[in-house]
Design a protein around this motif. Structure first.
Motif, PDB file in Angstrom:
ATOM      1  N   ALA A  14      -8.363  26.174  34.612  1.00 26.71           N
ATOM      2  CA  ALA A  14      -8.316  26.642  36.003  1.00 26.71           C
ATOM      3  C   ALA A  14      -9.255  25.818  36.881  1.00 26.71           C
ATOM      4  CB  ALA A  14      -8.685  28.124  36.072  1.00 26.71           C
ATOM      5  N   GLU A  68      -8.085  23.271  39.952  1.00 29.79           N
ATOM      6  CA  GLU A  68      -8.539  23.452  41.330  1.00 29.79           C
ATOM      7  C   GLU A  68      -9.327  22.245  41.823  1.00 29.79           C
ATOM      8  OE1 GLU A  68     -10.290  27.372  41.175  1.00 29.79           O
ATOM      9  OE2 GLU A  68      -8.270  28.182  40.835  1.00 29.79           O
ATOM     10  N   ALA A  97      -0.540  26.987  32.133  1.00 27.83           N
ATOM     11  CA  ALA A  97      -0.929  27.549  33.429  1.00 27.83           C
ATOM     12  C   ALA A  97      -1.361  26.466  34.414  1.00 27.83           C
ATOM     13  CB  ALA A  97      -2.073  28.551  33.241  1.00 27.83           C
ATOM     14  N   GLU A 157       0.915  25.489  37.623  1.00 28.53           N
ATOM     15  CA  GLU A 157       0.972  26.518  38.657  1.00 28.53           C
ATOM     16  C   GLU A 157      -0.364  26.675  39.378  1.00 28.53           C
ATOM     17  OE1 GLU A 157       2.640  30.323  37.458  1.00 28.53           O
ATOM     18  OE2 GLU A 157       1.988  31.113  39.413  1.00 28.53           O
ATOM     19  N   THR A 158      -1.457  26.667  38.605  1.00 25.12           N
ATOM     20  CA  THR A 158      -2.768  26.793  39.245  1.00 25.12           C
ATOM     21  C   THR A 158      -3.020  25.622  40.180  1.00 25.12           C
ATOM     22  OG1 THR A 158      -3.541  27.875  37.242  1.00 25.12           O
ATOM     23  CG2 THR A 158      -5.234  27.164  38.800  1.00 25.12           C
ATOM     24  N   LYS A 218      -0.637  25.870  43.281  1.00 25.71           N
ATOM     25  CA  LYS A 218      -1.077  26.933  44.200  1.00 25.71           C
ATOM     26  C   LYS A 218      -2.236  26.453  45.070  1.00 25.71           C
ATOM     27  CE  LYS A 218      -0.402  31.750  43.002  1.00 25.71           C
ATOM     28  NZ  LYS A 218      -0.727  32.742  41.987  1.00 25.71           N
TER      29      LYS A 218
END
Ligand code: AMP
Ligand code: MG
Length: 491
Positions: free
Chosen positions: A228, A232, A326, A329-330, A333
């Motif tokens: 994550a 980001e 994941a 998508e993370t 987003k």
């Protein structure tokens, strides 16, 4: 009086296989050229003391301060896809850790402080140019609000380092949440040292992911946490036009900070395929490849963690794949939310993504400056008569056509023009460390021992989102003859 560092070291208490104990090698004539005073205060250090000759000697590695536990950290890594089982700190020494004013543990590391058992054929030293580049760019990233290691100080050593030519030597004091990398896990994985991997993972969880302590499957959760944060982070890079340049697994931080500023660069004209690094011949680390590479690096991390996941090979591989799954998508987003803000949207609607992609496509086709296009778009949102954005496009009509659709979309939101411009200016910087500016700073310092340009650039970049009319020229892209086409590792 002596310079006091409130060290509270934890990494050097881990098993001996994690590092080599080694002190910095003294240098001839250290001279402090920059101290980051606000950062010193944040770290609980006395900036006045650091500016004394004794302070400069510490920051140059000539004197080891009380309480330091100098070590070179062990790590491995994939460099441009090739695995190297032993890299390690070849020219950096961790002095120790302090707890900063926010209660966060921070590494204080000297980079360029002499040979270590990991130096291989290197001299353990750093040249002034790359030290200034890392200082400028890491502090610019911090001011942009992007997770990053920071720069506490730069000193010249009074010695020369031999690269293609003899260059002034320098030491950077780097501050990081930690220097633990994907490659640190790889170092133990290739040695099949599962106990060490567990020790390292436990250390990382306690230090960077304390919210996971006591959860049912902490090592799975750790992988998910790193996935994550990296997703980001890379989204944040893309949103400011940053190209790291050497996303090797040893330059990929477990804490989620940007680390190891080598041939990094901000792009001027928007070009998804942009590469600056002279050694990245295949474009592996090109601007738009960065998300894919981050996931590739995380997959290497997942491989290291598998032995902690459980015994059943098939099952744990599937679990790891789920967690890695994941990432897209993370990333997407964070990236799409960031883009929506950059074009001034407060809400989310079908069609937004396509609208924004059309802008990016037009920018690429028209060699529009990435930073200025978005900043000028903010002006256009504030005042429909402001049309500087279109001047960024070789064919301004391409912008006009897009802007009509954009205004239609904005009209569906209640915010005032002024409100929208303020929000856009808070995410679209005016000032980035443009390559030609960084290059000019380095030339003045290396050739003329002149740091005026360095000071000015650092000052301007500390407020990247503010209009600074006195320094307006710092926002300008390079003139054709100022363009920097390649950057170098400079190790
Ligand atoms: P980097 O490209 O800076 O990420 O470094 C990759 C590896 O090379 C790391 O293990 C560094 O410690 C090592 N290295 C880079 N420059 C030098 C140098 N001048 N002396 C010794 N080791 C170095
Ligand atoms: Mg590195």
């Amino acid at each position: 009086m002596t310079v006091h560092f409130p060290f509270q070291n934890s990494y050097s208490a881990l098993p001996d296989s994690f590092f080599a104990r080694v002190a910095p090698t003294p240098v001839a004539a250290p001279r402090l050229i920059k101290l980051n005073r606000p950062l010193a205060v944040q770290l609980g250090l006395d900036p006045d003391m650091l500016e004394t000759p004794e302070g400069a000697e510490i920051l140059a590695g000539k004197t080891v301060p009380d309480g330091a536990d100098p070590i070179a950290m062990a790590y491995a890594g994939h460099q441009f896809g090739q695995f190297v089982p032993q890299l390690g700190d070849g020219r950096a020494i961790l002095l120790g850790e302090v707890i900063d004013r926010d209660g966060v543990r921070r590494d204080i590391q000297l980079k360029g402080s002499g040979p270590t058992p990991f130096s291989r054929r290197g001299d353990g030293r750093a040249a002034l140019g790359p030290v200034l580049r890392e200082y400028i760019v890491s502090e610019a990233m911090y001011a942009l609000g992007i997770p990053t290691t920071r720069s506490l100080a730069a000193v010249v050593t009074g010695e020369h380092v031999i690269r293609e030519t003899a260059l002034p030597g320098a030491v950077l004091t780097r501050v990081a949440a930690s220097h633990i990398r994907v490659g640190t896990f790889q170092f133990f994985a290739v040695r099949r040292d599962t106990d060490a991997i567990r020790r390292l993972a436990d250390h990382v969880i306690a230090r960077h992911y304390p919210e996971l302590l006591g959860t049912e499957r902490p090592y799975h959760a750790l992988l998910a946490g790193v996935v994550a944060r990296q997703a980001e982070l890379v989204a944040r890079w893309l949103l400011v036009g940053f190209i790291h340049g050497v996303m090797n697994t040893d330059n990929s931080s477990i804490s989620g900070e940007t680390i190891d500023y080598g041939p990094c660069a901000f792009m001027d004209a928007y070009n998804p395929a942009q590469v600056f690094s002279s050694i990245d011949e295949m474009g592996r680390y090109a601007y738009a490849n960065q998300p894919r590479i981050a996931l590739w690096n995380l997959t290497r991390l997942a491989e290291c963690l598998l032995p902690l996941f459980g015994e059943e090979q098939e099952k744990v591989v599937e679990q790891a794949q789920d967690i890695l799954g994941a990432f897209p998508e993370t990333f997407s987003k964070a990236y799409q939310a960031g883009l929506r803000k950059k074009v001034g949207l407060f809400t989310e609607r079908d069609g937004d993504e396509a609208l924004i992609q059309d802008l990016l496509d037009a920018m690429a086709k028209n060699q529009a400056d990435f930073t200025l296009t978005f900043r000028r778009l903010g002006d256009a949102a504030g005042d429909p008569a402001a049309d500087d954005a279109r001047a960024e496009f070789m064919d301004p009509a391409a912008f006009d056509e897009w802007a009509r659709r954009w205004r239609e979309r904005l009209a569906a939101e209640p915010q005032s023009a002024a409100e929208r411009q303020t929000a856009m200016n808070a995410v679209n910087p005016l000032f980035i460390p443009r390559n030609h500016r960084v290059e000019a700073v380095i030339q003045a310092a290396v050739n003329d021992d002149n740091y005026a340009l360095f000071e000015e650039l650092v000052k301007v970049l500390a407020k990247p989102y503010e209009d600074q009319p006195d320094y307006a020229a710092y926002a300008d892209p390079p003139l054709p003859d100022q363009r920097v086409l390649q950057t170098f590792c400079g190790t």
